[in-house]
Scaffold this active site. Structure first.
Site, short mmCIF file in Angstrom:
data_model
loop_
_atom_site.label_atom_id
_atom_site.label_comp_id
_atom_site.label_asym_id
_atom_site.label_seq_id
_atom_site.Cartn_x
_atom_site.Cartn_y
_atom_site.Cartn_z
N PRO A 51 -3.37 0.26 54.99
CG PRO A 51 -3.96 -1.46 56.43
CD PRO A 51 -3.14 -0.21 56.35
CD GLU A 52 -4.79 3.61 49.92
OE1 GLU A 52 -5.59 3.93 49.02
OE2 GLU A 52 -3.58 3.83 49.85
#
Ligand SMILES: [Zn+2]
Length: 271
Positions: free
Chosen positions: A2-3
């Protein structure tokens, strides 16, 4: 992993569930979540805290409590926060709120971390690790230029450094470099002012698009209600080795930069 768009999507979904609520019961079943601290100790400290704000800095979800303390949750590779208790066999923790609702923490590969910080530790901790927020109104090309000017590293490596710009990881770095027509191996310090401007714009565009599509689900990332994101259908280069570039038709190439798989168009993005 996840960014920014994925963590921000999770934050937006969880904020209405969490804000104003008291943690009635906290169960942390895996010592890796809180190490080096004892999970029972952390669970006991968290119990009774009331959530003032579900915030985010870079890839950290920051639960700010009325006491001034904050819980920093980093999802790393496969962490996910899910509403309702049905998180399956990889559930590592569960929060029960004072209205009876539950938020489960699932992490298949167990790299995610929960860190509870005292009021005077929170900003110091974050400021040492996380650079400017790229979607903030005041974020300018000159802020990015200031971080790149002294870096001899390839621009892709500089972007992955969370102190350069908060929340950009392997996916959105490749997407932003394609949008700005920059080769991932270009030394950061050699970028011309016009190129930095293009990169600044491209980083924001790539992240905004990801946010609009509620993040990208390659395997594990889920919204808190279990749904997948949609950004993976819109990647320009990431994971598309051998497929034609949508601008010029040249097959997308894959190289390694800073130890990470890196996709780019050899025609549009010349060194
Ligand atoms: Zn191209």
């Amino acid at each position: 992993m996840p960014e920014l768009p994925e963590v921000e999507t999770v934050r937006r979904r969880l904020a209405p569930v969490l804000e104003g609520r008291r943690l009635e019961r906290v169960e942390i079943d895996d010592p890796r979540v809180t190490r080096p601290f004892d999970p029972q100790d952390v669970a006991r400290e968290l119990t009774g805290e009331r959530v003032a704000q579900a915030d985010r800095r870079g890839k950290y979800l920051v639960l700010r409590f009325e006491s001034g303390r904050a819980l920093l949750i980093h999802l790393r590779m496969t962490g996910a926060l899910l509403t309702g208790a049905n998180a399956g066999p990889h559930r590592r923790a569960i929060l029960t709120l004072d209205d009876g609702s539950e938020i489960a923490y699932r992490d298949v590969r167990r790299f995610g971390t929960w860190l509870l910080l005292e009021p005077d530790e929170v900003e110091t901790y974050l400021d040492a690790r996380v650079g400017p927020e790229p979607l903030a109104d005041g974020y300018r090309a000159r802020d990015l230029a200031a971080k790149l000017v002294a870096r001899r590293a390839p621009v892709k490596a500089a972007l992955l450094d969370q102190r350069t710009v908060a929340g950009v990881g392997n996916i959105y770095a490749d997407e932003a470099l394609w949008r700005s027509r920059l080769h991932p191996l270009t030394p950061a310090s050699q970028l011309q002012p016009e190129e930095v401007k293009a990169l600044h714009r491209a980083v924001r565009e790539a992240l905004r698009r990801g946010l609009e599509r509620q993040g990208s689900t390659l395997r594990d990332y889920r919204l808190p209600n279990g749904e997948a994101g949609g950004m993976q259908h819109e990647f320009k280069v990431y994971g598309r080795g051998g497929e034609p570039c949508e601008r010029c038709g040249t097959p997308i190439d894959k190289i390694r930069v800073a130890g990470r798989g890196t996709w780019y168009c050899p025609s549009c993005q010349r060194l």
